[in-house]
Design a protein around this motif. Structure first.
Motif, PDB file in Angstrom:
ATOM      1  N   ARG A  60       0.751  -1.131  -0.036  1.00  0.00           N
ATOM      2  CA  ARG A  60      -0.037  -0.051   0.017  1.00  0.00           C
ATOM      3  C   ARG A  60       0.840   1.152  -0.107  1.00  0.00           C
ATOM      4  NH1 ARG A  60      -3.050  -1.306   5.067  1.00  0.00           N
ATOM      5  NH2 ARG A  60      -4.106  -3.131   4.652  1.00  0.00           N
ATOM      6  N   GLY A  61       2.394   0.953   0.116  1.00  0.00           N
ATOM      7  CA  GLY A  61       2.956   2.312  -0.045  1.00  0.00           C
ATOM      8  C   GLY A  61       3.160   2.998   1.570  1.00  0.00           C
ATOM      9  N   GLU A  62       2.618   2.304   2.456  1.00  0.00           N
ATOM     10  CA  GLU A  62       2.895   2.772   3.956  1.00  0.00           C
ATOM     11  C   GLU A  62       4.309   3.160   4.419  1.00  0.00           C
ATOM     12  OE1 GLU A  62       0.276   0.870   7.089  1.00  0.00           O
ATOM     13  OE2 GLU A  62      -1.334   0.887   5.271  1.00  0.00           O
ATOM     14  N   PHE A  63       5.231   2.390   3.768  1.00  0.00           N
ATOM     15  CA  PHE A  63       6.535   2.470   4.223  1.00  0.00           C
ATOM     16  C   PHE A  63       7.513   2.075   2.968  1.00  0.00           C
ATOM     17  CE2 PHE A  63       5.301  -1.601   6.235  1.00  0.00           C
ATOM     18  CZ  PHE A  63       6.283  -2.393   5.681  1.00  0.00           C
ATOM     19  N   ALA A  64       8.650   2.451   2.899  1.00  0.00           N
ATOM     20  CA  ALA A  64       9.423   1.867   2.028  1.00  0.00           C
ATOM     21  C   ALA A  64      10.314   0.699   2.438  1.00  0.00           C
ATOM     22  CB  ALA A  64      10.569   3.035   1.622  1.00  0.00           C
ATOM     23  N   LEU A  65      10.413  -0.248   1.493  1.00  0.00           N
ATOM     24  CA  LEU A  65      10.924  -1.505   1.888  1.00  0.00           C
ATOM     25  C   LEU A  65      12.548  -1.223   2.065  1.00  0.00           C
ATOM     26  CD1 LEU A  65       9.289  -4.245  -0.455  1.00  0.00           C
ATOM     27  CD2 LEU A  65       9.211  -3.913   2.057  1.00  0.00           C
ATOM     28  N   PRO A  66      13.277  -1.837   3.244  1.00  0.00           N
ATOM     29  CA  PRO A  66      14.664  -1.684   3.195  1.00  0.00           C
ATOM     30  C   PRO A  66      15.210  -2.415   2.115  1.00  0.00           C
ATOM     31  CG  PRO A  66      13.495  -1.998   5.633  1.00  0.00           C
ATOM     32  CD  PRO A  66      12.723  -2.206   4.572  1.00  0.00           C
ATOM     33  N   ARG A  67      16.320  -2.092   1.649  1.00  0.00           N
ATOM     34  CA  ARG A  67      16.810  -2.805   0.557  1.00  0.00           C
ATOM     35  C   ARG A  67      17.400  -3.979   1.023  1.00  0.00           C
ATOM     36  NH1 ARG A  67      21.943  -0.599  -2.372  1.00  0.00           N
ATOM     37  NH2 ARG A  67      22.533  -2.490  -1.403  1.00  0.00           N
ATOM     38  N   GLN A  68      18.004  -4.012   2.008  1.00  0.00           N
ATOM     39  CA  GLN A  68      18.669  -5.206   2.721  1.00  0.00           C
ATOM     40  C   GLN A  68      17.391  -6.342   2.868  1.00  0.00           C
ATOM     41  OE1 GLN A  68      21.271  -4.361   5.710  1.00  0.00           O
ATOM     42  NE2 GLN A  68      22.873  -3.184   4.042  1.00  0.00           N
ATOM     43  N   LEU A  69      16.344  -5.806   3.128  1.00  0.00           N
ATOM     44  CA  LEU A  69      15.236  -7.038   3.439  1.00  0.00           C
ATOM     45  C   LEU A  69      14.440  -7.121   2.554  1.00  0.00           C
ATOM     46  CD1 LEU A  69      14.479  -5.829   7.086  1.00  0.00           C
ATOM     47  CD2 LEU A  69      15.330  -7.989   6.346  1.00  0.00           C
ATOM     48  N   THR A  70      14.775  -6.890   1.039  1.00  0.00           N
ATOM     49  CA  THR A  70      13.859  -7.022   0.011  1.00  0.00           C
ATOM     50  C   THR A  70      13.990  -8.183  -0.850  1.00  0.00           C
ATOM     51  OG1 THR A  70      13.497  -4.650  -0.205  1.00  0.00           O
ATOM     52  CG2 THR A  70      12.939  -5.864  -1.999  1.00  0.00           C
ATOM     53  N   THR A  71      13.138  -9.013  -0.853  1.00  0.00           N
ATOM     54  CA  THR A  71      13.573 -10.319  -1.595  1.00  0.00           C
ATOM     55  C   THR A  71      13.325 -10.256  -3.272  1.00  0.00           C
ATOM     56  OG1 THR A  71      11.020 -10.979  -2.042  1.00  0.00           O
ATOM     57  CG2 THR A  71      12.147 -11.668   0.126  1.00  0.00           C
ATOM     58  N   ALA A  72      13.756 -11.188  -3.912  1.00  0.00           N
ATOM     59  CA  ALA A  72      13.900 -11.100  -5.476  1.00  0.00           C
ATOM     60  C   ALA A  72      12.322 -10.749  -5.788  1.00  0.00           C
ATOM     61  CB  ALA A  72      14.345 -12.349  -6.127  1.00  0.00           C
ATOM     62  N   ALA A  73      11.262 -10.950  -5.097  1.00  0.00           N
ATOM     63  CA  ALA A  73      10.005 -11.027  -5.714  1.00  0.00           C
ATOM     64  C   ALA A  73       9.671  -9.713  -5.429  1.00  0.00           C
ATOM     65  CB  ALA A  73       9.285 -12.093  -5.252  1.00  0.00           C
ATOM     66  N   GLY A  74      10.439  -8.749  -4.595  1.00  0.00           N
ATOM     67  CA  GLY A  74       9.956  -7.361  -4.327  1.00  0.00           C
ATOM     68  C   GLY A  74       9.344  -7.443  -2.927  1.00  0.00           C
ATOM     69  N   ARG A  75       9.131  -8.391  -2.155  1.00  0.00           N
ATOM     70  CA  ARG A  75       8.511  -8.543  -0.936  1.00  0.00           C
ATOM     71  C   ARG A  75       9.446  -8.402   0.310  1.00  0.00           C
ATOM     72  NH1 ARG A  75       3.656 -11.037   0.046  1.00  0.00           N
ATOM     73  NH2 ARG A  75       4.416 -12.128   1.669  1.00  0.00           N
ATOM     74  N   LEU A  76       9.055  -8.080   1.504  1.00  0.00           N
ATOM     75  CA  LEU A  76       9.876  -7.794   2.551  1.00  0.00           C
ATOM     76  C   LEU A  76      10.264  -9.159   3.274  1.00  0.00           C
ATOM     77  CD1 LEU A  76      10.887  -5.712   4.813  1.00  0.00           C
ATOM     78  CD2 LEU A  76       8.835  -6.369   6.147  1.00  0.00           C
ATOM     79  N   ASP A  77      11.548  -9.359   3.412  1.00  0.00           N
ATOM     80  CA  ASP A  77      11.888 -10.698   3.981  1.00  0.00           C
ATOM     81  C   ASP A  77      11.672 -10.801   5.436  1.00  0.00           C
ATOM     82  OD1 ASP A  77      13.116 -13.203   4.274  1.00  0.00           O
ATOM     83  OD2 ASP A  77      15.166 -12.588   3.498  1.00  0.00           O
ATOM     84  N   THR A  78      10.437 -10.961   5.778  1.00  0.00           N
ATOM     85  CA  THR A  78      10.141 -10.976   7.077  1.00  0.00           C
ATOM     86  C   THR A  78      10.666 -12.006   7.982  1.00  0.00           C
ATOM     87  OG1 THR A  78       7.835 -10.420   6.362  1.00  0.00           O
ATOM     88  CG2 THR A  78       8.100 -11.053   8.519  1.00  0.00           C
ATOM     89  N   GLU A  79      11.228 -13.127   7.283  1.00  0.00           N
ATOM     90  CA  GLU A  79      11.704 -14.325   8.137  1.00  0.00           C
ATOM     91  C   GLU A  79      13.149 -14.084   8.573  1.00  0.00           C
ATOM     92  OE1 GLU A  79      13.427 -18.921   7.358  1.00  0.00           O
ATOM     93  OE2 GLU A  79      12.006 -18.068   5.912  1.00  0.00           O
ATOM     94  N   THR A  80      13.697 -13.090   7.773  1.00  0.00           N
ATOM     95  CA  THR A  80      15.169 -12.565   8.012  1.00  0.00           C
ATOM     96  C   THR A  80      14.929 -11.839   9.092  1.00  0.00           C
ATOM     97  OG1 THR A  80      15.826 -13.368   5.937  1.00  0.00           O
ATOM     98  CG2 THR A  80      17.240 -11.661   7.164  1.00  0.00           C
ATOM     99  N   LEU A  81      14.074 -10.759   9.161  1.00  0.00           N
ATOM    100  CA  LEU A  81      13.921  -9.714  10.090  1.00  0.00           C
ATOM    101  C   LEU A  81      13.474 -10.381  11.447  1.00  0.00           C
ATOM    102  CD1 LEU A  81      13.223  -6.829  10.826  1.00  0.00           C
ATOM    103  CD2 LEU A  81      10.977  -7.040   9.804  1.00  0.00           C
ATOM    104  N   LEU A  82      12.486 -11.448  11.418  1.00  0.00           N
ATOM    105  CA  LEU A  82      12.238 -12.051  12.792  1.00  0.00           C
ATOM    106  C   LEU A  82      13.496 -12.666  13.211  1.00  0.00           C
ATOM    107  CD1 LEU A  82       8.615 -12.910  11.895  1.00  0.00           C
ATOM    108  CD2 LEU A  82       9.445 -11.032  13.233  1.00  0.00           C
ATOM    109  N   MET A  83      14.156 -13.538  12.347  1.00  0.00           N
ATOM    110  CA  MET A  83      15.349 -13.993  13.108  1.00  0.00           C
ATOM    111  C   MET A  83      16.288 -12.990  13.605  1.00  0.00           C
ATOM    112  SD  MET A  83      14.619 -17.225  12.712  1.00  0.00           S
ATOM    113  CE  MET A  83      16.299 -18.145  13.178  1.00  0.00           C
ATOM    114  N   ALA A  84      16.504 -12.050  13.056  1.00  0.00           N
ATOM    115  CA  ALA A  84      17.366 -11.083  13.636  1.00  0.00           C
ATOM    116  C   ALA A  84      16.886 -10.533  14.836  1.00  0.00           C
ATOM    117  CB  ALA A  84      17.510 -10.133  12.563  1.00  0.00           C
ATOM    118  N   LEU A  85      15.567 -10.398  14.981  1.00  0.00           N
ATOM    119  CA  LEU A  85      14.908  -9.734  16.114  1.00  0.00           C
ATOM    120  C   LEU A  85      15.178 -10.905  17.396  1.00  0.00           C
ATOM    121  CD1 LEU A  85      11.591  -8.280  14.861  1.00  0.00           C
ATOM    122  CD2 LEU A  85      13.558  -7.108  16.138  1.00  0.00           C
TER     123      LEU A  85
END
Length: 167
Positions: free
Chosen positions: A136-161
């Motif tokens: 929806r454009g509520e925030f810009a995706l961090p480049r390091q967390l963007t997958t090849a499909a253009g989605r947020l890599d949530t799994e990597t983010l949660l593992m880092a947390l």
């Protein structure tokens, strides 16, 4: 007249067959909608499931498909303490900064992430929430967390947390 006799004979035969079926006439009625699938055919008590049992790092010896399915349904566990006792704002800020996203005062990515973690939402829910907001454009995706499909890599983010929360 012949049709009426045939229909009457059919009804008599059908009712007779229903009444002559083997088995107890008064079988106990059980509310099938409220019976957990794991308890069908088992006399063992159902183990109690709590949030303390849910961890991204705990997949035990389940087959891969069951492990993934279980992890998607379970909320993530940052530490042994409850999320209310953890400063999630500073934790998420540190992790997001590590991925090249500096949270500002009203950062939507951080706000959604903190809200979902505080509520104890599952990984799948957090993934859907963040990717929907990003679409929806509520925030810009961090480049390091963007997958090849253009989605947020949530799994990597949660593992880092999880790693950050454990020290």
């Amino acid at each position: 007249m012949k049709m009426l006799l045939i229909a009457a004979a059919f009804l008599v035969v059908t009712i007779g067959l229903i009444l002559l079926q083997p088995g107890p006439a008064t079988a106990p009625v059980q509310d099938v909608a409220n019976v957990p699938l794991s308890s069908v055919g088992s006399d063992e008590p159902e183990p109690e499931v709590t949030r303390a049992d849910a961890s991204l790092l705990d997949i035990r010896s389940l087959p891969a498909s069951e492990a993934v399915s279980r992890q998607l349904r379970q909320p993530i566990r940052l530490t042994d303490t409850d999320a209310r006792h953890t400063d999630l704002r500073s934790l998420t800020a540190a992790v997001l900064i590590g991925f090249g996203h500096t949270p500002q005062q009203d950062d939507r990515l951080q706000a959604l992430l903190v809200q979902a973690l505080t509520e104890g939402q599952s990984n799948a829910y957090i993934d859907a929430l963040l990717n929907t907001a990003a679409a929806r454009g509520e925030f810009a995706l961090p480049r390091q967390l963007t997958t090849a499909a253009g989605r947020l890599d949530t799994e990597t983010l949660l593992m880092a947390l999880v790693r950050q929360s454990q020290g």
